[in-house]
Design a protein around this motif. Structure first.
Motif, mmCIF file in Angstrom:
data_model
loop_
_atom_site.group_PDB
_atom_site.id
_atom_site.type_symbol
_atom_site.label_atom_id
_atom_site.label_comp_id
_atom_site.label_asym_id
_atom_site.label_seq_id
_atom_site.Cartn_x
_atom_site.Cartn_y
_atom_site.Cartn_z
ATOM 1 N N GLU A 33 -60.372 67.667 -58.280
ATOM 2 C CA GLU A 33 -60.218 68.876 -59.084
ATOM 3 C C GLU A 33 -59.561 68.595 -60.432
ATOM 4 O OE1 GLU A 33 -58.325 71.779 -56.532
ATOM 5 O OE2 GLU A 33 -60.306 72.499 -55.898
ATOM 6 N N GLN A 34 -58.891 67.452 -60.558
ATOM 7 C CA GLN A 34 -58.313 67.027 -61.829
ATOM 8 C C GLN A 34 -58.695 65.574 -62.060
ATOM 9 O OE1 GLN A 34 -56.533 69.083 -63.836
ATOM 10 N NE2 GLN A 34 -56.519 70.810 -62.385
ATOM 11 N N VAL A 35 -59.350 65.284 -63.192
ATOM 12 C CA VAL A 35 -59.697 63.908 -63.522
ATOM 13 C C VAL A 35 -59.337 63.645 -64.970
ATOM 14 C CG1 VAL A 35 -61.579 63.741 -61.840
ATOM 15 C CG2 VAL A 35 -62.072 64.540 -64.141
ATOM 16 N N ALA A 36 -59.000 62.392 -65.287
ATOM 17 C CA ALA A 36 -58.624 62.033 -66.650
ATOM 18 C C ALA A 36 -58.757 60.534 -66.832
ATOM 19 C CB ALA A 36 -57.198 62.482 -66.962
ATOM 20 N N ALA A 37 -58.963 60.124 -68.073
ATOM 21 C CA ALA A 37 -58.990 58.709 -68.425
ATOM 22 C C ALA A 37 -58.592 58.579 -69.881
ATOM 23 C CB ALA A 37 -60.371 58.108 -68.198
ATOM 24 N N SER A 38 -57.832 57.554 -70.182
ATOM 25 C CA SER A 38 -57.434 57.253 -71.556
ATOM 26 C C SER A 38 -57.511 55.750 -71.735
ATOM 27 C CB SER A 38 -56.021 57.765 -71.839
ATOM 28 O OG SER A 38 -55.684 57.564 -73.201
ATOM 29 N N ALA A 39 -58.332 55.287 -72.681
ATOM 30 C CA ALA A 39 -58.547 53.844 -72.827
ATOM 31 C C ALA A 39 -59.269 53.562 -74.128
ATOM 32 C CB ALA A 39 -59.352 53.308 -71.640
ATOM 33 N N GLY A 40 -59.318 52.284 -74.473
ATOM 34 C CA GLY A 40 -60.089 51.847 -75.617
ATOM 35 C C GLY A 40 -61.576 51.992 -75.383
ATOM 36 N N LEU A 41 -62.317 52.045 -76.491
ATOM 37 C CA LEU A 41 -63.756 52.257 -76.432
ATOM 38 C C LEU A 41 -64.503 50.969 -76.749
ATOM 39 C CD1 LEU A 41 -64.051 55.649 -78.392
ATOM 40 C CD2 LEU A 41 -63.839 55.316 -75.921
ATOM 41 N N VAL A 42 -65.564 50.723 -75.999
ATOM 42 C CA VAL A 42 -66.439 49.575 -76.244
ATOM 43 C C VAL A 42 -67.874 50.076 -76.283
ATOM 44 C CG1 VAL A 42 -67.224 47.317 -75.455
ATOM 45 C CG2 VAL A 42 -64.843 48.009 -75.068
ATOM 46 N N PHE A 43 -68.568 49.811 -77.392
ATOM 47 C CA PHE A 43 -69.991 50.153 -77.502
ATOM 48 C C PHE A 43 -70.801 49.083 -76.790
ATOM 49 C CE2 PHE A 43 -73.939 49.639 -80.169
ATOM 50 C CZ PHE A 43 -74.599 50.760 -79.668
#
Length: 546
Positions: free
Chosen positions: A125-135
């Motif tokens: 019911e609660q999801v989250a993510a915080s991180a660097g981005l890679v194309f």
């Protein structure tokens, strides 16, 4: 092997020889009155559009179960013919999805529905993510086609940024497999990514505009539940996903080695874009309210008569659900789903009746399955294919019916998937026996082979085909292509798909007869269906015991 070659003289003769053990069963006449009765009941307003989990769907399931009982089929999958499937239904919670981009010059907040889209999460019911981005370019890993968009990139504990679509050089159905969200997300998770951002492109915008997808933001999301209460299609390790429209997506590439416009140009020129780390990180979150519902598959068994073959099962399937009612007030809001797919269920019931009325039991056993939650992502068939009431390895073929387009008497049929297995020859021969011909797929760009319930069986290694009526009308004054396109534009997934004059019951009779002929050849043939040698899907999903 090209499907067009199957109706050529030499290969047709080979097909006739291969099917010699089944040439002598009589071809019965289908009864269009039975089909009409089933179709009109299932597409009636009283069932409210047969939405998965609704009271109207349960009425439809009880009706099909009653018909199976009246035909003398054995109950399979559960008592009263019902294989109960438990689903999690997710709707937005108190804090719908958020998306923030973090860079050296500050943060950018993207707006749900305007800049990005997401679906209510089913995993938690609660999801989250915080991180660097890679194309990672298209995000495809296809060794057989010398494609590896992850080569040289470290995406462990990162959020991958992925282009919609695929390189043009990938064959259409193979490309559809690699371009699917399911495949790309699984690939990302296998490399250790914790989040997934797909980027809209000029090609995907032309095919399905971002605004059309955004219009479905409030739609619930479904998944079936395993015994441990985890969603059946959850991808371990991948926490969250979102899709970005093109203007917002360009923000991710400001200050990057190449701009998104440059990458779009590479795509147009047939260059497969190479990936690289982006100079940003992102924070994504979402919340949902979860509800547990049940909605059954309906399963009837016709046992086989051959001591050596009766423990092999041919699955004859059609989806019973539809999309329910439209929002808003006034007018006709019920999406009756007459062609999609009351017609398929009605034909399946008539094929079952023809088998029983023949007085000749099939050599192999037949499972007639009305599946739920097709409209929610092929979920009912996915559950059934992974939890059949028989040993999984005993399922040797699937014949699927979905929106058969019973619009006019026809001269030909189309069998999606015919070129992948021996079922193509079977379909060609059965069509010839019923006075029809097998025509090639008239819309290969739609890659129908990976988009209906039969594909759930393919993923379990089971050869499968999916039939619709062809585009050559008996009446030369009827433009078959025009009639089918008109239906798709004006009635498909709309309240206009009703059991009215659009349904042609001569076509319904023809369609039941050719499907009976196919099913009879598969059940009575000496050899079970086989994937064609070297077939991509056969190799991809081949079972260890084969």
């Amino acid at each position: 092997m090209k499907i067009t070659s199957l109706i050529g003289g030499g290969l047709l003769a080979a097909a006739l020889t291969a099917c010699s053990t089944t040439l002598f069963f009589p071809l019965p006449s289908a009864d269009s009155a039975h089909i009409r009765t089933h179709l009109e009941y299932l597409a009636s307003d009283a069932l409210g559009g047969r939405k998965t989990g609704s009271a109207g769907y349960r009425q439809a399931a009880d009706y099909v179960a009653g018909q199976f009982a009246a035909l003398g089929l054995e109950a399979a999958g559960g008592p009263d013919y019902l294989q109960q499937v438990t689903f999690r239904r997710a709707t937005w919670g108190d804090h719908p999805a958020t998306f923030e981009l973090h860079g050296r010059d500050g943060d950018i907040t993207f707006e749900l529905g305007k800049d990005f889209i997401a679906a209510p999460p089913t995993v938690a019911e609660q999801v989250a993510a915080s991180a660097g981005l890679v194309f990672v370019g298209y995000g495809i890993e296809a060794p057989d086609y010398r494609l590896d968009d992850y080569a040289g990139l470290d995406v462990k504990d990162k959020i991958v940024v992925v282009l919609e679509g695929r390189p043009a050089r990938l064959p259409s159905e193979v490309g559809a497999h690699y371009a699917s969200g399911r495949t790309k997300r699984n690939t990302a998770a296998r490399h250790g990514a914790i989040g997934f951002i797909s980027l809209n492109t000029p090609e995907s915008e032309a095919r399905r505009p971002f605004a059309r997808s955004a219009a479905h933001l409030q739609d619930p999301r479904f998944d079936w539940l395993r015994a441990d209460n985890t969603p059946g299609n959850a991808i371990p390790g991948l926490r969250i996903s979102a899709g970005l429209d093109m203007p917002a997506a360009k923000q991710l590439f400001v200050g990057a080695p190449r701009s998104l416009d440059t990458i779009y140009l590479e795509m147009r020129n047939g260059v497969v874009p190479k990936g690289f780390p982006l100079p940003y990180s992102a924070s994504l979150s979402s919340s949902a309210r979860h509800e547990t519902i049940t909605s059954p598959n309906v399963v009837g068994l016709l046992p086989g008569s051959d001591p050596k073959l009766r423990d092999e099962y041919v699955v004859f399937s059609a989806h019973l659900d539809h999309i329910g009612t439209d929002g808003g007030k006034g007018g006709d809001r019920i999406n009756n789903g007459a062609q999609d797919n009351a017609a398929g269920i009605a034909v399946m019931l008539e094929v079952a009746r023809l088998f029983k009325a023949s007085g000749q039991a099939p050599r192999r056993s037949l499972l007639f399955v009305a599946v739920t939650a097709e409209e929610e992502g092929l979920l009912g068939s996915d559950y059934f294919a992974q939890h059949p009431p028989v040993p999984p390895q005993a399922m040797v073929a699937n014949i699927n019916l979905d929106m058969p387009m019973l619009l006019y008497p026809f001269r030909d049929v189309i069998a999606f998937g015919a070129e992948h297995s021996s079922l193509g020859k079977t379909a060609a021969h059965a069509a010839e026996r019923t006075g029809l011909k097998l025509s090639p797929d008239p819309m290969p760009e739609q890659v129908i082979f990976v988009r209906s319930d039969h594909y759930s069986f393919v993923r379990q290694g089971v050869p499968a085909i999916y039939l619709i009526t062809g585009r050559e009308a008996v009446d030369n004054k009827i433009d078959g292509t025009g009639a089918q396109v008109a239906f798709l534009k004006s009635r498909y997934h709309r309240p206009g798909d009703e059991a009215d004059a659009q349904i042609n019951y001569v076509a319904a009779q023809q369609f039941a007869e050719v499907n009976y002929a196919i099913a009879r050849e598969v059940t009575d043939g000496d050899k079970k269906p086989r994937w064609n040698r070297g077939d991509f899907f056969g190799n991809l999903y081949s079972r260890k015991s084969d």
